[in-house]
Design an enzyme around this catalytic site. Structure first.
Site, PDB file in Angstrom:
ATOM      1  N   GLU A 150       2.027   3.669   2.960  1.00  0.00           N
ATOM      2  CA  GLU A 150       2.576   3.118   4.195  1.00  0.00           C
ATOM      3  C   GLU A 150       4.111   3.154   4.171  1.00  0.00           C
ATOM      4  O   GLU A 150       4.787   2.129   4.173  1.00  0.00           O
ATOM      5  CB  GLU A 150       2.004   1.698   4.408  1.00  0.00           C
ATOM      6  CG  GLU A 150       0.483   1.755   4.576  1.00  0.00           C
ATOM      7  CD  GLU A 150      -0.237   0.412   4.427  1.00  0.00           C
ATOM      8  OE1 GLU A 150       0.411  -0.637   4.410  1.00  0.00           O
ATOM      9  OE2 GLU A 150      -1.486   0.431   4.330  1.00  0.00           O
ATOM     10  N   HIS A 178       0.850  -1.196   0.000  1.00  0.00           N
ATOM     11  CA  HIS A 178       0.000   0.000   0.000  1.00  0.00           C
ATOM     12  C   HIS A 178       0.885   1.246   0.000  1.00  0.00           C
ATOM     13  O   HIS A 178       1.682   1.456   0.905  1.00  0.00           O
ATOM     14  CB  HIS A 178      -0.899   0.000   1.240  1.00  0.00           C
ATOM     15  CG  HIS A 178      -1.949  -1.064   1.180  1.00  0.00           C
ATOM     16  ND1 HIS A 178      -2.258  -1.859   2.247  1.00  0.00           N
ATOM     17  CD2 HIS A 178      -2.747  -1.453   0.155  1.00  0.00           C
ATOM     18  CE1 HIS A 178      -3.220  -2.710   1.883  1.00  0.00           C
ATOM     19  NE2 HIS A 178      -3.533  -2.479   0.629  1.00  0.00           N
ATOM     20  N   GLU A 184       1.390  -4.882  11.188  1.00  0.00           N
ATOM     21  CA  GLU A 184       0.835  -3.538  11.044  1.00  0.00           C
ATOM     22  C   GLU A 184       1.658  -2.683  12.007  1.00  0.00           C
ATOM     23  O   GLU A 184       1.518  -2.791  13.228  1.00  0.00           O
ATOM     24  CB  GLU A 184      -0.649  -3.488  11.428  1.00  0.00           C
ATOM     25  CG  GLU A 184      -1.574  -4.226  10.461  1.00  0.00           C
ATOM     26  CD  GLU A 184      -1.794  -3.509   9.132  1.00  0.00           C
ATOM     27  OE1 GLU A 184      -1.396  -2.329   9.002  1.00  0.00           O
ATOM     28  OE2 GLU A 184      -2.368  -4.141   8.224  1.00  0.00           O
ATOM     29  N   HIS A 189       3.029  -3.684   6.816  1.00  0.00           N
ATOM     30  CA  HIS A 189       2.010  -2.674   6.524  1.00  0.00           C
ATOM     31  C   HIS A 189       1.951  -1.698   7.697  1.00  0.00           C
ATOM     32  O   HIS A 189       2.582  -1.903   8.718  1.00  0.00           O
ATOM     33  CB  HIS A 189       0.626  -3.325   6.368  1.00  0.00           C
ATOM     34  CG  HIS A 189       0.455  -4.089   5.088  1.00  0.00           C
ATOM     35  ND1 HIS A 189      -0.330  -3.642   4.055  1.00  0.00           N
ATOM     36  CD2 HIS A 189       0.964  -5.282   4.683  1.00  0.00           C
ATOM     37  CE1 HIS A 189      -0.299  -4.521   3.061  1.00  0.00           C
ATOM     38  NE2 HIS A 189       0.479  -5.526   3.421  1.00  0.00           N
TER      39      HIS A 189
HETATM   40 ZN   LIG Z   1      -1.424  -1.882   4.127  1.00  0.00          ZN
END
Ligand SMILES: [Zn+2]
Ligand SMILES: *[C@@H]1O[C@H](CO)[C@@H](O)[C@H](O)[C@H]1NC(C)=O
Ligand SMILES: *[C@@H]1O[C@H](CO)[C@@H](O)[C@H](O)[C@H]1NC(C)=O
Ligand SMILES: *[C@@H]1O[C@H](CO)[C@@H](O)[C@H](O)[C@H]1NC(C)=O
Length: 415
Positions: free
Chosen positions: A179, A176, A375, A300
């Site tokens: 990020e 993504h 994350e 992420h």
């Molecule tokens: Zn992500």
């Protein structure tokens, strides 16, 4: 040159500068609202699906869930009416997104490539090339394919001493685009594996063939630098106005079933069909051809979570218990330096349903032994825009946990 031509030239020039302007988020606010009844849920689903100028930043799945919503300044009046009419409980999480963006990079930016600031794609590429040139016996450039806009998707293979038959570990950055901390983490870990003087880390580094991919979504990453800091998706165009697919919903696994949008303008658009994006297609082929893949780590942000398969179901499948047990030790190790707390669990249980993500696809099809999604920081104060001053602390604590995961996995004979 005559003065009027000079003025004309300046005018033309200033127009072309305008074309390259960046998106701004002055006075964009983020609210958290709680869904307490069906009427509220239906309204939020409608807003999520149709946007109306807002961005619902998490799927409104059911009652009792919280969702976050990005509200542009010109919608504030309308938004406060919605809050009142539907009697939402709400909380202001962020008052001015642009201010967060403006404070992301340090005021005094070093020209050196270090982890006090974020790096552009060009900088990352030249850094990788320099590393390979300096250490050709241990490092090899890899190119897993070409993006929609024609950029190579580069990474390196680190195999200290060029031994044969080593198990392989993937460290994957920036699926993504926005990020950025993901890419910074991956490059930091590569540097740590190359330069650490700590004997245990040297052993770990030499033990595996590391496949290190700082940026998978290269077009999106570039766009997040040049045009829109909040860009998430790839850059393929659909129709006149919609651009990009969420690459982490585009893998061929329970495609477009949950936590995705069929609408090409939305941030979680799964794409017209599985692997519609050249980036995910070529990356999946690359992974499928790794003969000895033992570990997969996808980075992420944000939320501070260590996630396990799966995102398509809440059932706890494959070697979940084993990975959970290792994960508990990992989040404990991560917490030691700065008391940073990570939550642990499957994607669907801890985060949300999300089908077509890379972790699910890999685990479901290849049963890779050690599979985690990080994350990274933070928990919402800065969201995707983690201040660069936190890059190094983030990397130190993450590496502590990664070290524990691989050490524990070795003890169990799975890595
Ligand atoms: Zn992500
Ligand atoms: C989402 O919106 C589109 C048009 O904007 C509509 O065709 C579609 O039915 C909507 N889907 C849902 C689930 O509301
Ligand atoms: C690494 O080993 C392979 C064979 O295992 C060999 O073909 C290759 O040339 C070696 N590379 C270096 C840089 O020594
Ligand atoms: C995966 O784990 C099994 C034991 O469950 C082990 O035999 C196998 O070698 C592991 N695979 C890799 C690539 O490490």
């Amino acid at each position: 040159m005559e003065l009027r031509y000079l003025l004309l030239a300046i005018l033309v020039l200033s127009f072309s500068v305008n074309c390259a302007e960046k998106a701004r988020y002055d006075n964009y606010r983020i609210y958290e609202i709680i869904i307490e009844n069906d009427e509220q849920l239906e309204l939020l689903k409608d807003i999520e699906n149709n946007s109306y100028g807002y961005e619902v930043m998490r799927f409104p799945n059911s009652i009792d869930k919280k969702v976050e919503i990005l509200v542009p300044p010109h919608k504030l009046g309308e938004f406060s009416e919605i809050i009142e009419n539907f009697q939402f409980k709400s909380q202001l999480l962020m008052n001015n997104l642009q201010e967060i963006i403006d404070n992301e990079q340090p005021k005094e930016r070093s020209s050196r490539l270090d982890w006090t600031r974020y790096w552009t794609l060009t900088e990352i590429t030249s850094w990788l090339k320099q590393l390979v040139a300096n250490q050709p016996d241990d490092l090899q450039m890899i190119n897993i394919g070409t993006s929609h806009e024609g950029r190579p998707i580069l990474g390196v293979k680190l195999n200290i001493g060029n031994g044969t038959g080593k198990k392989q570990i993937i460290l994957e950055g920036t699926m993504h685009a926005r990020e950025w901390i993901s890419t910074a983490t991956v490059t930091w870990i590569l540097n740590e594996l190359l330069t650490s003087e700590i004997p245990e880390i040297k052993v770990l580094a030499a033990n595996y063939e590391w496949i290190i991919l700082p940026v998978i979504n290269v077009d999106g990453y570039e766009y997040s630098w040049t045009s829109d800091r909040m860009w998430r998706k790839t850059r393929q165009r659909f129709g006149r106005l919609c651009v990009g697919v969420d690459p982490n919903r585009n893998f061929d696994n329970f495609f477009n079933q949950a936590g995705t949008s069929p609408n090409p303008c939305r941030n979680t658009y799964a794409g017209p069909f599985p692997f519609s994006e050249p980036e995910t297609k070529q990356y999946s082929e690359f992974m499928a051809n790794l003969p000895n893949l033992a570990g997969y780590f996808s980075f992420h942000s944000f939320g501070q979570m260590l996630l396990l398969p799966y995102g398509y179901t809440q059932e706890l499948l494959d070697n979940y218990d084993e990975l959970y047990e290792i994960g508990q030790k990992a989040v404990a190790a991560l917490r030691v330096r700065y008391r940073t707390r990570y939550r642990l669990g499957s994607i669907a249980n801890v985060l949300y349903y999300a089908t077509g993500n890379s972790l699910d696809w890999l685990k479901y099809n290849y049963q890779t032994n050690v599979t985690y999604v990080y994350e990274l920081r933070d928990r919402g104060l800065n969201r995707f825009i983690l201040p660069a001053s936190q890059i190094i602390p983030n990397c130190l604590e993450v590496f502590d946990s990664l070290f524990v995961i691989l050490t524990e996995a070795q003890k169990k004979g799975i890595a």
